[in-house]
Enzyme design. Structure first.
Site: not given
Ligand code: SPV
Ligand code: MG
Length: 288
Positions: A42, A44, A55, A82, A153
């Site tokens: 899921g 973000g 993001d 996430d 994480r």
């Molecule tokens: C996401 O897919 O939201 C992640 C992985 O947290 S990353 O974008 O690589 O941080």
């Molecule tokens: Mg993320």
């Protein structure tokens, strides 16, 4: 009956890591499950991208939570949510995680960055980490929330703090009760991650998101014997962007829709994904 958390826990086998595919909506999650992935990520990043915003803690928790609930409604694979930084401090985590459990997720992944977060993969991104003890409190708050796997994480490698600090944090998070530790890297080669994995004492399984170092195969990860879950972090949204761009461009260039017909899903295929068969059964049983 086993919970979704139990089902996912059983799949975190370091000799045969589970595979999760990212999703930004229930349709993408259904396609990932149909393809055979063990779990749904899921993401973000994917959800933010699907709203065309960064993001960076821009979307509210409720938007993500609703996506998790809707994904769980249309497919069976366990959902790995996430939850970014947990939307604030340990108090926010204590209120957020029970809502994610109620939405049916199997796991939450929480990162040790400060709120508001920035994307890990963004060149020059703002990567400030919490003190270890503060993040341990957030892990304990998530743990206490109920039946859910808690994946801690660490962004120590992303923040350039080095392997020793990443190991120290991973270990402290396992001590605080994390079921697994996600170690992230944005190096273009897998060297940094391979070194971390080999040095990891193996208290809990690791989780990898190999977006930046795609040359590392799943078989090579399995051979390490340390990683329980590999997450394909953003391949649903990137596939969608590529396919839509190409289709839109061709329709305008060709002056009609005939040329793209063979390369896109049929309307019947989309009906099936919408659960048309189930609605037909309802119609037959109840419509008078
Ligand atoms: C996401 O897919 O939201 C992640 C992985 O947290 S990353 O974008 O690589 O941080
Ligand atoms: Mg993320």
């Amino acid at each position: 009956m086993s919970s979704k958390a139990d089902l996912l826990r059983a799949k975190l086998d370091p000799d045969r890591p589970a595979l999760a595919m990212a999703a930004h909506n229930p349709l993408a999650a259904k396609l990932a499950a149909e393809a055979g992935f063990d779990a749904i990520w899921g993401s973000g990043f994917e959800l933010s991208a699907s709203y065309a915003v960064p993001d960076a803690s821009i979307l509210p928790m409720g938007t993500h939570l609703e996506m998790m609930r809707a994904i769980g409604e249309v497919q069976e694979a366990p959902v790995v949510a996430d939850i970014d930084t947990g939307f604030g401090n340990a108090v926010n985590v204590a209120y957020a995680v029970p809502r994610y459990i109620a939405a049916g997720v199997a796991a939450v992944v929480m990162e040790d960055k400060t709120f508001p977060k920035d994307s890990s993969l963004r060149p020059g991104g703002r990567q400030e980490l919490l003190p270890v003890e503060e993040f341990q409190g957030k892990i304990e708050a998530a743990r206490a929330a109920g039946d859910v796997l808690v994946v801690a994480r660490t962004e120590a490698l992303i923040a350039g703090l080095g392997e020793a600090e990443a190991l120290r944090r991973g270990d402290a998070y396992a001590e605080a009760g994390a079921d697994a530790v996600l170690i992230h890297s944005k190096q273009k080669t897998p060297d940094e991650i391979l070194s971390f994995c080999r040095a990891w004492p193996g208290k809990v399984p690791l989780v990898l998101v190999p977006t930046s170092y795609p040359q590392l195969s799943f078989a090579e990860v399995a051979a390490l014997g340390k990683v329980g879950l590999i997450i394909c972090g953003n391949h649903a949204i990137r596939a969608a962007v590529g396919a839509m761009r190409d289709t839109f461009r061709r329709i305008l260039a060709e002056g009609g829709i005939a040329g793209v017909e063979a390369g896109i899903a049929s309307v019947g295929d989309v009906f099936a994904l919408q659960g048309d068969a189930a609605m037909r059964a309802i119609e037959k049983a109840y419509l008078r």
